[in-house]
Write an enzyme that holds these catalytic residues in place. Structure first.
Site, PDB file in Angstrom:
ATOM      1  N   LYS A 235       0.828  -1.217   0.000  1.00 56.31           N
ATOM      2  CA  LYS A 235       0.000   0.000   0.000  1.00 56.31           C
ATOM      3  C   LYS A 235       0.852   1.252   0.000  1.00 56.31           C
ATOM      4  O   LYS A 235       0.618   2.167  -0.776  1.00 56.31           O
ATOM      5  CB  LYS A 235      -0.888   0.076   1.259  1.00 56.31           C
ATOM      6  CG  LYS A 235      -1.995  -0.916   1.327  1.00 56.31           C
ATOM      7  CD  LYS A 235      -2.963  -0.567   2.473  1.00 56.31           C
ATOM      8  CE  LYS A 235      -2.329  -0.603   3.854  1.00 56.31           C
ATOM      9  NZ  LYS A 235      -2.030  -1.945   4.355  1.00 56.31           N
TER      10      LYS A 235
ATOM     11  N   ARG B 262      -9.980   1.507   8.336  1.00 61.95           N
ATOM     12  CA  ARG B 262      -9.578   0.162   8.721  1.00 61.95           C
ATOM     13  C   ARG B 262     -10.673  -0.575   9.465  1.00 61.95           C
ATOM     14  O   ARG B 262     -10.478  -1.717   9.861  1.00 61.95           O
ATOM     15  CB  ARG B 262      -8.408   0.263   9.677  1.00 61.95           C
ATOM     16  CG  ARG B 262      -7.138  -0.141   9.018  1.00 61.95           C
ATOM     17  CD  ARG B 262      -6.135  -0.245  10.119  1.00 61.95           C
ATOM     18  NE  ARG B 262      -5.042   0.512   9.659  1.00 61.95           N
ATOM     19  CZ  ARG B 262      -3.802   0.082   9.668  1.00 61.95           C
ATOM     20  NH1 ARG B 262      -3.492  -1.059  10.192  1.00 61.95           N
ATOM     21  NH2 ARG B 262      -2.858   0.810   9.186  1.00 61.95           N
TER      22      ARG B 262
ATOM     23  N   ARG C 138      11.270  -5.871   5.758  1.00 63.07           N
ATOM     24  CA  ARG C 138      10.964  -4.459   5.515  1.00 63.07           C
ATOM     25  C   ARG C 138      11.809  -3.528   6.381  1.00 63.07           C
ATOM     26  O   ARG C 138      12.005  -3.759   7.572  1.00 63.07           O
ATOM     27  CB  ARG C 138       9.481  -4.209   5.789  1.00 63.07           C
ATOM     28  CG  ARG C 138       9.085  -2.744   5.772  1.00 63.07           C
ATOM     29  CD  ARG C 138       7.623  -2.586   5.554  1.00 63.07           C
ATOM     30  NE  ARG C 138       6.860  -2.690   6.786  1.00 63.07           N
ATOM     31  CZ  ARG C 138       5.520  -2.530   6.828  1.00 63.07           C
ATOM     32  NH1 ARG C 138       4.848  -2.292   5.724  1.00 63.07           N
ATOM     33  NH2 ARG C 138       4.882  -2.632   7.975  1.00 63.07           N
TER      34      ARG C 138
ATOM     35  N   ARG D 219      10.858  -1.092  11.612  1.00 64.34           N
ATOM     36  CA  ARG D 219       9.816  -0.478  12.438  1.00 64.34           C
ATOM     37  C   ARG D 219       9.657  -1.223  13.747  1.00 64.34           C
ATOM     38  O   ARG D 219       9.754  -2.437  13.776  1.00 64.34           O
ATOM     39  CB  ARG D 219       8.481  -0.514  11.672  1.00 64.34           C
ATOM     40  CG  ARG D 219       8.139   0.812  11.057  1.00 64.34           C
ATOM     41  CD  ARG D 219       6.990   0.716  10.121  1.00 64.34           C
ATOM     42  NE  ARG D 219       5.808   0.100  10.705  1.00 64.34           N
ATOM     43  CZ  ARG D 219       4.642  -0.001  10.075  1.00 64.34           C
ATOM     44  NH1 ARG D 219       4.527   0.472   8.852  1.00 64.34           N
ATOM     45  NH2 ARG D 219       3.609  -0.567  10.647  1.00 64.34           N
TER      46      ARG D 219
ATOM     47  N   ARG E 119      -1.574  -7.682  13.909  1.00 64.14           N
ATOM     48  CA  ARG E 119      -2.106  -6.777  12.880  1.00 64.14           C
ATOM     49  C   ARG E 119      -2.796  -7.539  11.760  1.00 64.14           C
ATOM     50  O   ARG E 119      -3.821  -7.111  11.236  1.00 64.14           O
ATOM     51  CB  ARG E 119      -0.990  -5.887  12.331  1.00 64.14           C
ATOM     52  CG  ARG E 119      -0.838  -4.612  13.155  1.00 64.14           C
ATOM     53  CD  ARG E 119       0.589  -4.146  13.290  1.00 64.14           C
ATOM     54  NE  ARG E 119       1.217  -3.819  12.049  1.00 64.14           N
ATOM     55  CZ  ARG E 119       2.511  -4.091  11.773  1.00 64.14           C
ATOM     56  NH1 ARG E 119       3.265  -4.696  12.653  1.00 64.14           N
ATOM     57  NH2 ARG E 119       3.021  -3.732  10.628  1.00 64.14           N
TER      58      ARG E 119
HETATM   59  P1  ADP Z   1       0.518  -1.601   8.956  1.00 59.99           P
HETATM   60  O1  ADP Z   1      -0.359  -1.503   7.748  1.00 59.99           O
HETATM   61  O2  ADP Z   1       1.770  -2.371   8.711  1.00 59.99           O
HETATM   62  O3  ADP Z   1      -0.215  -2.078  10.175  1.00 59.99           O
HETATM   63  P2  ADP Z   1       0.458   1.305   9.390  1.00 59.99           P
HETATM   64  O4  ADP Z   1       1.639   2.174   9.253  1.00 59.99           O
HETATM   65  O5  ADP Z   1      -0.660   1.498   8.443  1.00 59.99           O
HETATM   66  O6  ADP Z   1       1.052  -0.167   9.300  1.00 59.99           O
HETATM   67  O7  ADP Z   1      -0.125   1.393  10.882  1.00 59.99           O
HETATM   68  C1  ADP Z   1       0.695   1.228  11.994  1.00 59.99           C
HETATM   69  C2  ADP Z   1      -0.150   1.242  13.272  1.00 59.99           C
HETATM   70  O8  ADP Z   1      -0.790   2.521  13.396  1.00 59.99           O
HETATM   71  C3  ADP Z   1      -1.288   0.238  13.316  1.00 59.99           C
HETATM   72  O9  ADP Z   1      -0.872  -1.028  13.791  1.00 59.99           O
HETATM   73  C4  ADP Z   1      -2.263   0.931  14.285  1.00 59.99           C
HETATM   74  O10 ADP Z   1      -1.833   0.801  15.625  1.00 59.99           O
HETATM   75  C5  ADP Z   1      -2.108   2.392  13.906  1.00 59.99           C
HETATM   76  N1  ADP Z   1      -3.067   2.804  12.860  1.00 59.99           N
HETATM   77  C6  ADP Z   1      -2.765   3.248  11.602  1.00 59.99           C
HETATM   78  N2  ADP Z   1      -3.876   3.540  10.914  1.00 59.99           N
HETATM   79  C7  ADP Z   1      -4.923   3.270  11.730  1.00 59.99           C
HETATM   80  C8  ADP Z   1      -6.341   3.349  11.598  1.00 59.99           C
HETATM   81  N3  ADP Z   1      -6.927   3.768  10.462  1.00 59.99           N
HETATM   82  N4  ADP Z   1      -7.100   2.980  12.660  1.00 59.99           N
HETATM   83  C9  ADP Z   1      -6.558   2.560  13.803  1.00 59.99           C
HETATM   84  N5  ADP Z   1      -5.231   2.456  14.011  1.00 59.99           N
HETATM   85  C10 ADP Z   1      -4.409   2.801  12.980  1.00 59.99           C
END
Ligand code: ADP
Ligand code: ZN
Length: 234
Positions: free
Chosen positions: A17, A93, A130, A162, A173
């Site tokens: 993504k 999400r 990653r 990360r 996740r």
């Molecule tokens: P990934 O897709 O690998 O989980 P992201 O960078 O999109 O990584 O998100 C990292 C973390 O940030 C998530 O595990 C969550 O804790 C938080 N997060 C990001 N976007 C959202 C969202 N839309 N709703 C709730 N938590 C979020």
């Protein structure tokens, strides 16, 4: 004139993504809005939001919907998204976030939700290797490193693993993706706004697939009215 668009990109962790959203953002000249990047920036800056978000993130849990919706709402209220649109990465999400997004956008609507499909075995391998730039978020891997040590080619920032790319947090996740996020595929499909794109292959190939889907949808009249400052199709 290059048309904008109001786009959401869905897909499992490690589906690509981030990489595709950066490209879409450059191609359509729309802001790339990544809730993960915004939250990581808040954590780094130790803001109130960051201090609260950190414990959820490290455990691989979702931040509560109200907090994320408020953050996204403030971002969507800015002029660039109103004039050109946006590409949303990592948001919505949950179904509650998708409903919240609808309310934020009214009276306009989302144009398209793009689901990047990648098998779980492959995302597990991708996530383990990653690495990301701490400053600009550019994504590398143990096999595609920056040209000098672990210094970002784009901005000179430090490229690291990360904190939530541990085996346990990744598993959590991916589970949450299945229970909370996968239902959005049905949600957008019912709305006629979903396209599913195979996310396997070279990033250039995946990008070409996405753009050709977007353009055929646009031509079929599937996009909303032109935004402010955008020429109407003749
Ligand atoms: P990934 O897709 O690998 O989980 P992201 O960078 O999109 O990584 O998100 C990292 C973390 O940030 C998530 O595990 C969550 O804790 C938080 N997060 C990001 N976007 C959202 C969202 N839309 N709703 C709730 N938590 C979020
Ligand atoms: Zn960088």
């Amino acid at each position: 004139m290059i048309p904008g668009g109001r786009l959401v990109v869905l897909g499992k962790q490690g589906a690509g993504k981030g990489t595709q959203c950066v490209r879409l953002s450059h191609h359509y000249i729309v802001p790339h809005i990544s809730t993960g990047d915004m939250l990581r920036a808040s954590v780094k800056a130790k803001t109130t939001l960051g201090l609260e978000a950190r414990r959820y993130m490290d455990a691989g849990e979702l931040i509560p919907d109200e907090i994320v919706l408020k953050m996204v709402g403030e971002r969507l209220d800015q002029d660039d998204t109103r004039t050109r649109g946006f590409v949303l990465d990592g948001f919505p999400r949950t179904v509650a976030q998708a409903q919240g997004l609808e309310e934020l956008l009214a009276p306009t609507e989302l144009d398209l939700a793009i689901d990047l499909e990648v098998p779980t075995e492959l995302v597990l391998t991708r996530l383990a290797s990653r690495r990301v730039c701490e400053d600009c978020g550019t994504i590398y891997s143990t096999t595609q490193r920056p040209s000098v040590d672990w210094i970002c080619d784009i901005c000179g920032g430090e490229v690291v693993q990360r904190e939530d790319d541990t085996e346990e947090a990744i598993r959590r996740r991916l589970d949450l993706y299945e229970t909370e996020t996968a239902p959005l595929i049905e949600w957008y499909s019912t709305d006629g706004k979903l396209v599913q794109i195979p996310g396997v292959g070279h990033p250039d190939e995946v990008f070409d697939r996405i753009v050709s889907e977007i353009e055929s949808r646009r031509q079929a009249g599937g996009f909303g009215p032109p935004m402010r400052g955008e020429a109407s199709p003749s």
